[in-house]
Design a protein around this motif. Structure first.
Motif, short mmCIF file in Angstrom:
data_model
loop_
_atom_site.label_atom_id
_atom_site.label_comp_id
_atom_site.label_asym_id
_atom_site.label_seq_id
_atom_site.Cartn_x
_atom_site.Cartn_y
_atom_site.Cartn_z
N GLY A 85 4.33 40.98 25.88
CA GLY A 85 4.33 40.03 24.78
C GLY A 85 3.65 40.50 23.51
N THR A 86 3.33 41.77 23.37
CA THR A 86 2.63 42.24 22.18
C THR A 86 3.56 42.56 21.01
OG1 THR A 86 2.69 44.50 23.03
CG2 THR A 86 0.72 43.19 23.53
N CYS A 87 4.84 42.80 21.28
CA CYS A 87 5.73 43.25 20.22
C CYS A 87 7.18 42.97 20.57
CB CYS A 87 5.54 44.75 19.94
SG CYS A 87 5.72 45.78 21.42
N VAL A 88 8.05 43.13 19.57
CA VAL A 88 9.48 42.89 19.72
C VAL A 88 10.23 44.17 19.37
CG1 VAL A 88 11.43 41.42 19.09
CG2 VAL A 88 9.12 40.51 18.99
N LEU A 89 11.23 44.50 20.17
CA LEU A 89 12.08 45.67 19.93
C LEU A 89 13.44 45.21 19.44
CD1 LEU A 89 12.80 48.73 20.28
CD2 LEU A 89 13.41 48.18 22.65
N ASN A 93 21.53 48.34 12.54
CA ASN A 93 22.66 49.21 12.22
C ASN A 93 22.33 50.11 11.03
OD1 ASN A 93 25.57 49.89 12.56
ND2 ASN A 93 25.74 49.05 10.49
N ASN A 94 22.61 51.38 11.17
CA ASN A 94 22.35 52.40 10.15
C ASN A 94 20.87 52.61 9.86
OD1 ASN A 94 25.10 52.94 9.71
ND2 ASN A 94 25.26 51.31 8.19
N ASP A 95 19.98 52.08 10.71
CA ASP A 95 18.55 52.28 10.48
C ASP A 95 17.77 52.42 11.78
OD1 ASP A 95 16.42 52.69 8.71
OD2 ASP A 95 15.81 50.58 8.83
N GLY A 96 18.41 52.76 12.88
CA GLY A 96 17.72 53.08 14.10
C GLY A 96 17.12 51.90 14.82
N MET A 97 16.02 52.16 15.56
CA MET A 97 15.34 51.14 16.36
C MET A 97 13.94 50.90 15.81
SD MET A 97 16.60 52.34 20.18
CE MET A 97 16.38 54.09 19.81
N HIS A 98 13.50 49.65 15.88
CA HIS A 98 12.23 49.25 15.30
C HIS A 98 11.42 48.42 16.30
CE1 HIS A 98 13.24 50.18 10.97
NE2 HIS A 98 14.46 50.13 11.49
N ILE A 99 10.09 48.59 16.26
CA ILE A 99 9.17 47.73 16.99
C ILE A 99 8.32 46.98 15.97
CG2 ILE A 99 7.11 47.69 18.45
CD1 ILE A 99 8.28 49.91 20.09
N VAL A 100 8.28 45.66 16.12
CA VAL A 100 7.49 44.79 15.24
C VAL A 100 6.45 44.08 16.08
CG1 VAL A 100 7.54 42.82 13.67
CG2 VAL A 100 9.40 44.50 13.62
N GLU A 101 5.19 44.09 15.64
CA GLU A 101 4.11 43.52 16.43
C GLU A 101 3.93 42.03 16.17
OE1 GLU A 101 0.87 46.06 15.21
OE2 GLU A 101 0.98 47.16 17.09
N LEU A 121 6.31 40.93 8.00
CA LEU A 121 5.98 42.03 8.89
C LEU A 121 6.68 43.32 8.48
CD1 LEU A 121 6.31 40.11 12.28
CD2 LEU A 121 4.25 40.42 10.88
N THR A 122 6.11 44.43 8.91
CA THR A 122 6.75 45.73 8.77
C THR A 122 6.80 46.39 10.14
OG1 THR A 122 4.63 46.77 8.24
CG2 THR A 122 5.99 46.04 6.38
N SER A 123 7.64 47.38 10.27
CA SER A 123 7.80 48.04 11.56
C SER A 123 6.57 48.85 11.91
CB SER A 123 9.03 48.95 11.55
OG SER A 123 10.20 48.21 11.28
N ALA A 124 6.06 48.65 13.14
CA ALA A 124 4.95 49.46 13.62
C ALA A 124 5.44 50.80 14.14
CB ALA A 124 4.20 48.70 14.72
N VAL A 125 6.65 50.82 14.69
CA VAL A 125 7.28 52.05 15.20
C VAL A 125 8.73 52.04 14.75
CG1 VAL A 125 7.98 53.35 17.25
CG2 VAL A 125 5.76 52.19 17.22
N HIS A 126 9.21 53.18 14.26
CA HIS A 126 10.59 53.30 13.79
C HIS A 126 11.20 54.59 14.33
CE1 HIS A 126 13.55 54.01 10.20
NE2 HIS A 126 14.17 53.56 11.28
N VAL A 127 12.25 54.44 15.10
CA VAL A 127 13.05 55.58 15.56
C VAL A 127 14.26 55.67 14.65
CG1 VAL A 127 14.38 56.60 17.44
CG2 VAL A 127 12.26 55.36 17.94
#
Length: 436
Positions: A85-89, A93-101, A121-127
């Motif tokens: 429950g700490t973050c959302v994946l 489209n055209n911008d990869g995968m993101h994790i938001v806390e 919010l901004t992405s904590a992790v971006h692939v």
């Protein structure tokens, strides 16, 4: 997600994730990373607590992350809360995968104050973008107190199944499924073994393959199927049975011990979907029931594993797109939610019925654009939604090709559609409208 130490994660490069999880010390900080002094996480998951979901017939927006650049077609492709429950994946489209806390002030809260602003919010992790994302799934034992478990799998166009680190966004390893020509093919759907996550299952065009999470590389088992496995689900009470849907409208149950496939329903209009099946999932409170959804099909079908010839109930939503529209059960199984192409959230209370005997339904207009992703927080009254869809560029298609003048025989051009590509967090528990 943030991390104070920069050491290499255990479990990377083929080291044993499942074994590391078993050997790790069971300290309170590691076992319950989301627990706070104000609340007990287990109590919030109880069916009694879920009776207060949507109590005020309102969803309160608490946080948002947006990709509103129409020219880029950055529409979202579903969303999934992490198991702790700490973050959302999400996939964009055209911008990869993101994790938001999850904002830290929402941890363990029983209500939200009226004056609380909406967090941007901004992405904590971006692939970064590496091809169209077909499917993705969190490792079921994911716990932020144990970095080796913080990972997810994803399948992208022209790529094998890949395991990604949720702290750094780095690639840990790959699992390669091969076709009949001994060439690597991309999985179209993914699922973990529900008990311990030690096995990864990938759905392909003509097969379902399994991989040992601790042994990257080639598959350890494969079962031939007559149809494409476009979506899959496995119940923890039936770990040897894989339910999968296909683009040809069929639903099947595969026994991995014998390799036998049993049909679910048939092609009659009342016993099947009218288009390709894109979603399948088990109810968590009783794994005897599961639900399916399809593209360009308004029906949401409930099935019982004890009677697979026909659905036991049919619910209706608006689904006028080929895009996958997610469904989600609440952790206790009391609620089923789904988006639709109008941006409206459908919430069915499965423990209460209306005069016609159907689950009571609540409707919430949450987005301007297609609401394609829904996900319940595993411990609290918070919901995540994802919106967006492909929009055809606005063009002067009604102009005459020769002189550029309007052609009276062609219909007038439609107004540009409203674009909303966002990941939004909503408070669905006791809120500012509660009298208590």
């Amino acid at each position: 997600m943030s991390q104070d130490e920069t050491d290499q994660h255990p479990g990377a490069n083929g080291q044993d994730i499942a074994e590391e999880e078993q050997d790790a010390p069971n300290t309170p900080e590691q076992d319950v990373p989301m627990q706070t002094e104000e609340t007990d996480a287990d109590a919030e998951c109880s069916p009694v607590a879920e009776a207060h979901f949507f109590k005020d017939a309102a969803c309160i927006e608490v946080a948002r992350c947006s990709w509103d650049r129409p020219v880029r077609q950055n529409y979202l492709q579903g969303c999934r809360w992490s198991p702790d429950g700490t973050c959302v994946l999400t996939a964009v489209n055209n911008d990869g995968m993101h994790i938001v806390e999850l904002p830290t002030d929402l941890y363990g809260k029983e209500s939200v104050p009226e004056e609380r602003p909406v967090d941007l919010l901004t992405s904590a992790v971006h692939v970064k973008e590496g091809g169209l994302v077909y499917d993705y799934a969190w490792y079921p034992g994911m716990n932020s107190g144990r970095p080796e478990t913080c990972c997810w799998i994803a399948s992208r166009q022209h790529e094998p199944i890949q395991l990604w680190d949720a702290f750094t966004g780095g690639l840990r390893c790959s699992y390669k499924g091969y076709d009949q020509f001994d060439e690597v093919e991309a999985a179209l759907s993914l699922a973990f073994a529900p008990a311990d996550g030690a096995t990864i299952y990938g759905g392909y065009k003509k097969s379902i393959k399994c991989f040992d999470i601790n042994v990257p590389g080639r598959e350890t088992g494969s079962w031939r199927t007559k149809s494409t496995a476009s979506c899959m689900a496995i119940a923890s009470s039936m770990p040897d049975t894989i339910l999968f849907g296909s683009w040809n409208r069929s639903i099947s149950a595969l026994d991995v011990r014998s390799g036998e496939c049993l049909p679910v329903g048939n092609y009659a209009s009342e016993n099947s979907h009218t288009a390709g099946v894109t979603w399948i999932g088990f109810a968590p409170d009783t794994e005897e029931r599961f639900v399916t959804g399809a593209r360009k099909d308004p029906k949401v079908l409930f099935w019982d594993v004890r009677k697979l010839t026909q659905p036991v109930q049919t619910l209706i939503r608006t689904c006028g797109t080929n895009q996958r529209i997610h469904l989600a059960f609440s952790p206790g199984g009391r609620w089923l939610i789904s988006g639709d192409t109008r941006g409206i959230l459908h919430a069915w209370n499965l423990h209460e019925t209306d005069e016609a005997g159907r689950p009571k339904e609540l409707l919430f207009p949450l987005h301007w654009d297609c609401l394609n992703g829904v996900s319940f927080h595993p411990h609290g009254p918070i919901m995540a939604t994802a919106s967006g869809q492909y929009h055809f560029p606005h063009s002067a298609a009604n102009l005459d090709a020769d002189d550029g003048e309007p052609n009276p025989d062609e219909p007038a051009a439609k107004e540009p559609a409203k674009v909303e590509n966002s990941l939004t967090l909503w408070w669905i528990g006791k809120g500012v409208f509660s009298e208590e």
